[in-house]
Design a protein around this motif. Sequence first.
Motif, PDB file in Angstrom:
ATOM      1  N   ARG A  97       0.858  -1.188   0.000  1.00 39.79           N
ATOM      2  CA  ARG A  97       0.000   0.000   0.000  1.00 39.79           C
ATOM      3  C   ARG A  97       0.880   1.219   0.000  1.00 39.79           C
ATOM      4  N   LEU A  98       0.493   2.157  -0.810  1.00 39.61           N
ATOM      5  CA  LEU A  98       1.255   3.401  -0.866  1.00 39.61           C
ATOM      6  C   LEU A  98       0.550   4.548  -0.116  1.00 39.61           C
ATOM      7  N   ILE A  99      -0.719   4.436   0.087  1.00 42.59           N
ATOM      8  CA  ILE A  99      -1.486   5.525   0.708  1.00 42.59           C
ATOM      9  C   ILE A  99      -2.247   4.967   1.917  1.00 42.59           C
ATOM     10  N   GLU A 100      -2.226   5.728   2.978  1.00 43.79           N
ATOM     11  CA  GLU A 100      -3.023   5.392   4.174  1.00 43.79           C
ATOM     12  C   GLU A 100      -4.041   6.536   4.367  1.00 43.79           C
TER      13      GLU A 100
ATOM     14  N   GLY B 107       4.306   4.920   0.991  1.00 43.21           N
ATOM     15  CA  GLY B 107       5.218   4.188   0.106  1.00 43.21           C
ATOM     16  C   GLY B 107       6.594   4.850   0.039  1.00 43.21           C
ATOM     17  N   GLY B 108       7.504   4.220  -0.720  1.00 44.94           N
ATOM     18  CA  GLY B 108       8.843   4.775  -0.862  1.00 44.94           C
ATOM     19  C   GLY B 108       8.877   5.808  -1.975  1.00 44.94           C
ATOM     20  N   PRO B 109      10.102   6.343  -2.271  1.00 47.33           N
ATOM     21  CA  PRO B 109      10.203   7.328  -3.327  1.00 47.33           C
ATOM     22  C   PRO B 109       9.980   6.674  -4.694  1.00 47.33           C
TER      23      PRO B 109
ATOM     24  N   ASP C 108      17.998   0.586  -5.932  1.00 43.04           N
ATOM     25  CA  ASP C 108      17.635  -0.819  -5.744  1.00 43.04           C
ATOM     26  C   ASP C 108      16.923  -1.356  -6.970  1.00 43.04           C
ATOM     27  N   TYR C 109      17.186  -0.799  -8.095  1.00 41.32           N
ATOM     28  CA  TYR C 109      16.462  -1.201  -9.301  1.00 41.32           C
ATOM     29  C   TYR C 109      16.913  -2.570  -9.753  1.00 41.32           C
ATOM     30  N   GLU C 110      15.953  -3.352 -10.026  1.00 39.85           N
ATOM     31  CA  GLU C 110      16.234  -4.651 -10.613  1.00 39.85           C
ATOM     32  C   GLU C 110      15.431  -4.719 -11.917  1.00 39.85           C
TER      33      GLU C 110
END
Length: 200
Positions: A3-6, A180-182, A192-194
């Motif tokens: 989840r990115l939004i609370e 969420g993260g940036p 951390d891109y994969e």
Amino acid sequence: MERLIEITTVPIELQMKVNHARLEYTRATADLEISRDRGGLTIRSKPIKLNIDTFEARNSVTPTAMRSVEQAAQRGQQKVYDTMATYARQGDLLLEAKIGEQLISQFAMESQQVNTDFAMQWLPSTGPNISWDEGELSIRYEMDKLNFDWRMGGGNFEFVPGDIEFTVTQQPDVIIKYIGGPVYVPPSADPDYEPVDVQA
């Protein structure tokens, strides 16, 4: 996927206050005024009064000028009556006289007679007129009087209607929080891109 939004909602809070209907009574006022009427003791005394009238007693010894004139007039009138009676008697004697009678000399001698009947008066012939007025005594007592004057003010009733008060203690709200993260654009900039394998 995370989840990115609370989203959090804050509800509205209300406070309710109820004022009940009531009947209020204002108590009457009373004023008392006291006045005093003073009485007292009243004594009236009227002593006896003695009235002594010595007018007639003094006039019997030393008459006043008016009384002297009145007495002299009465004596003169009486003297006239006596003289007329004497002349009438002498006339009757002369009519019945006989010759030789010495009536004229007799009349002359009678007229020369002097009246020696007199008296000196030193005491009053009448007493004083005495009268009196009765005395009088009156006593009047009156007690003090107290007067009470009450002035009453009327009481007052007042009706106060009830009411309900609502107070908002907290406004409603919606809190949206990104959890969420940036997000990197392009995605390959993410450390951390994969890479995603795409199989055709």
